[in-house]
Enzyme design. Sequence first.
Site, PDB file in Angstrom:
ATOM      1  CE  LYS A  22     -20.460  23.857-118.774  1.00 10.90           C
ATOM      2  NZ  LYS A  22     -20.747  23.228-117.505  1.00 10.90           N
TER       3      LYS A  22
HETATM    4  C1  LIG Z   1     -26.210  24.239-120.500  1.00 13.00           C
HETATM    5  C2  LIG Z   1     -25.698  24.782-119.213  1.00 13.00           C
HETATM    6  N1  LIG Z   1     -26.140  25.978-118.786  1.00 13.00           N
HETATM    7  C3  LIG Z   1     -25.723  26.519-117.633  1.00 13.00           C
HETATM    8  C4  LIG Z   1     -24.807  25.875-116.841  1.00 13.00           C
HETATM    9  C5  LIG Z   1     -24.415  26.500-115.539  1.00 13.00           C
HETATM   10  O1  LIG Z   1     -23.064  26.796-115.454  1.00 13.00           O
HETATM   11  P1  LIG Z   1     -22.357  26.768-114.017  1.00 13.00           P
HETATM   12  O2  LIG Z   1     -22.105  25.349-113.662  1.00 13.00           O
HETATM   13  O3  LIG Z   1     -21.078  27.513-114.237  1.00 13.00           O
HETATM   14  O4  LIG Z   1     -23.249  27.449-113.064  1.00 13.00           O
HETATM   15  C6  LIG Z   1     -24.307  24.635-117.235  1.00 13.00           C
HETATM   16  C7  LIG Z   1     -23.346  23.910-116.405  1.00 13.00           C
HETATM   17  O5  LIG Z   1     -23.076  22.750-116.587  1.00 13.00           O
HETATM   18  C8  LIG Z   1     -24.765  24.071-118.444  1.00 13.00           C
HETATM   19  O6  LIG Z   1     -24.343  22.876-118.872  1.00 13.00           O
END
Ligand SMILES: Cc1ncc(COP(=O)(O)O)c(C=O)c1O
Length: 408
Positions: free
Chosen positions: A203
């Site tokens: 990210k």
């Molecule tokens: C659009 C979106 N929502 C939620 C998430 C979830 O985040 P995490 O990977 O930190 O759990 C991601 C992760 O790639 C994402 O791209």
Amino acid sequence: MSDKLTEPGSWDEVQEVCVLTERVLPISRPYLSEDELRGVRDVFESHWLGQGSEVAAFEDAVGRYLGAKHVVAVSTGTTALQLALLALDIGPGDEVIVPSLTFCASVQAITACGATPVFCEVAPNDLNIDVADVKRRITKRTKVIMPVHYCGNACDMDALLALSKETGIAIVEDAAHAFGSRYGERMLGSFGQLTCFSFDPIKNITCGEGGAIVTDRAEIAAQLRKMRFLGIDRNRPSGSGGEYDVVLQGYRFHMSNINAAIGLAQMKRLEDFRRRKIAIVDRYNTVFARLPYLSLLAWTLPETFPFTYVLRIAADRREAFRDHLKSCGVGTGMHYPPNHLLSYFANGTDRLPVTEKVAQEIVTLPLYYEMSDEDIDRVIEAVRSFCEEMARPLPEARGITAILPGRY
Ligand SMILES: Cc1ncc(COP(=O)(O)O)c(C=O)c1O
């Protein structure tokens, strides 16, 4: 290089121009330095690895940066979304409207609460939530709308907040892609309702793994702090004289000091990350806008902190495009398979023609802070050589055989 004779300008020659390389550019890569390592070493030396002062410092830094009142750091972006929904009392029988074109994490957060995801369309220009389509899907069971700020570009917050005011339906923003992006003058996360960020390895900034819920609502923030750590309330000793009480259903979704220390080091470089990624997107857009067969997202630069770079190419050319880029040492991705077609979420009745079409066309290209100018040139050259070759007259007309299997 093959020693086969090639027709000038033929597909073989194009392939050879893109010298096969062992180093395939990934689509994403976290920047990690001595600073992150030093932060982690300090945590090791403190012997306080779990949730503690580094987490509080990370929350402060994020809150100051976003201009947000309350920041609750958690283990992942997925648990941030799940907790945000649970804090709004979302559960069985409730519907949450979410774009089908998102990472399955958005949807798993909804189903983990026992609620029903209702999939909606995205707008073809920026692949962000289509608010007109959201309106068509509202029922009396709709409790939340979950917009996803795709690639970092902000959704139409004016329209969403107006809809929320008119209907009383809450907004829980999935801003996993958009830490550091603005909507007009305002940072995402400063709109007051519930905004969820991800700090996973790829990210805009990373904590290794991590997430946060940001809100202006003090009572929700207080509840989230208890929920992320087993429902424990340390301000209320239990009847038995213990140090804490357990006051609600909780989870072990907190962030550790180790992860927070990585995030704190990344916060210091955030503006460099943002500027470089904007410059790369700008360069891609300038060149690609002149090439045939590509369709670019409508980027809102410079308000956006770009997360990934997605473009569209006609569905019947996509695999050839991806193969060509691979042969040029350029990795590609596809974000995302529509969730309404995935086994666990499919109900067999959802019709989302826009999403289904764009899902056949999207390709993700490399975009990360440490890309060198040569890396960027390599991506551009790979894309350019494919598009220019496709634009040439049909092979038969030039007496050349087997360049590409078919045209638009
Ligand atoms: C659009 C979106 N929502 C939620 C998430 C979830 O985040 P995490 O990977 O930190 O759990 C991601 C992760 O790639 C994402 O791209």
